[in-house]
Design an enzyme around this catalytic site. Sequence first.
Site: not given
Ligand code: ARG
Length: 470
Positions: A35, A168, A289, A295, A297, A302
């Site tokens: 992560s 409406h 455009s 145009k 826009n 949006e």
């Molecule tokens: N990267 C993990 C998360 O975002 C951290 C916690 C990980 N814990 C574990 N027991 N693998 O949740």
Amino acid sequence: MMSDPAHPSSNLPEKPWSGRLEAQTNALVETFTASVGFDQRLYRHDIQASLAHARMLARQGILTEAECKAIIQGLERIQARIESGDFAWSIALEDVHMNIESALTAEIGEAGKKLHTGRSRNDQVATDVRLWLREEIDVIRQAIAYLQGVLLDLAEREAETILPGFTHLQVAQPITFGHHLLAWFEMLERDRARLADCRRRVNLLPLGAAALAGTTYPIDRHYTAELLGFDAPAENSLDAVSDRDFAIEFAAAASILMMHLSRFAEELILWSSAQFGFIELADSFCTGSSIMPQKKNPDVPELIRGKTGRVFGHLMALLTLMKSQPLAYNKDNQEDKEPLFDTVDTLKGSLRIFAEMMKAIRINRERMRTAAKQGFGTATDLADYLVRKGLPFREAHHAVGRAVAYGIQVGRDLAELTLAELQQFSPLIESDVFAVLTLEGSVAARDHLGGTAPNQVRAAIARARGRLAA
Ligand code: ARG
């Protein structure tokens, strides 16, 4: 810089959990489970939480003062390195927590290995996310207040400007533009309150829950909570590591806020069309455009309307993420971050540009007025007039309905009919009727708290300024 996912691990620092597992992590698994690509965004809060944890451990005699000092200095150096771009994030070290911990040990040696005493990444990540979100909620609430201030300034300038109010999307009754803007203000005021309420449940400390059951060390969770500015430690260790209600609540409040911005955007888009022509967005907030030379826009409103969809999606993603998880922590929870990050970025970006766009908007009072005169917007005023002259409301409603049908037939508004013409529909109508059929008379008559009369709008603006400052 990220390590090459195709050639993981071999020359990289040992994984903190490598004691139990014999084989090297499969390269695909390493990339799939990491992560750090996104959670490095939490580095500052991860360090903040580690500093507090280390101080608490030292205070409880679990770390020596010397170890605590080394950890604090080491973490401060690492933060400086991250901020100067001199830190190599490694996918092999999975996430922001293990990257920083491993860098700490490389930096200060043995003492670094003691930081993780009495905690787990499970309570660590929950703490980091809460620290981060608490800060972002404060920023977002400020951004909402800023936009509200811009709306109040505009409402003040346009307190007497008359435009048709719609139901409406058909002309209903004349209203003042200031009053319309105050409706937007109220929606944002609820958003600000919802976020403040959500913040109360964000601001609780998971640390101390460790993996799920708590820890065998004599920790002091109140002290850690105090150091980090949390209102209290979370009560139950299982709940503390697995709870993501606060994230869902935030996404729900964010969705409602975006729904509001989307409604405002929709009105701006309609109003800036040639058919309405009520407002003009500044050139600097529009695009042209590539094929149609004429145009201009309204891309900004949006896009705000469009981005609302992704925030709703994040709410649904978070709800779905949690719906089947048994207690306590599961790796699923790692999926909470990207929706949260994108929700925060979308909110901040949308609020900021919306405020600037509103500051640069041009109001076409003439077009608003002309539109208010069309569509028989003072029909209710005529009915109320007849009621004041003694007719029951239902009969008055019917008489005015017939007058409107006549007006449509002859192509004139009620105020443009002669007294004799109007008297065909009720003998109670006298020459004083024209005062109630004017736009000014109509809005001025709605003179009570919450009504559209200009003096009520001004009083409401004064109260709103007080609420904003409170
Ligand atoms: N990267 C993990 C998360 O975002 C951290 C916690 C990980 N814990 C574990 N027991 N693998 O949740």
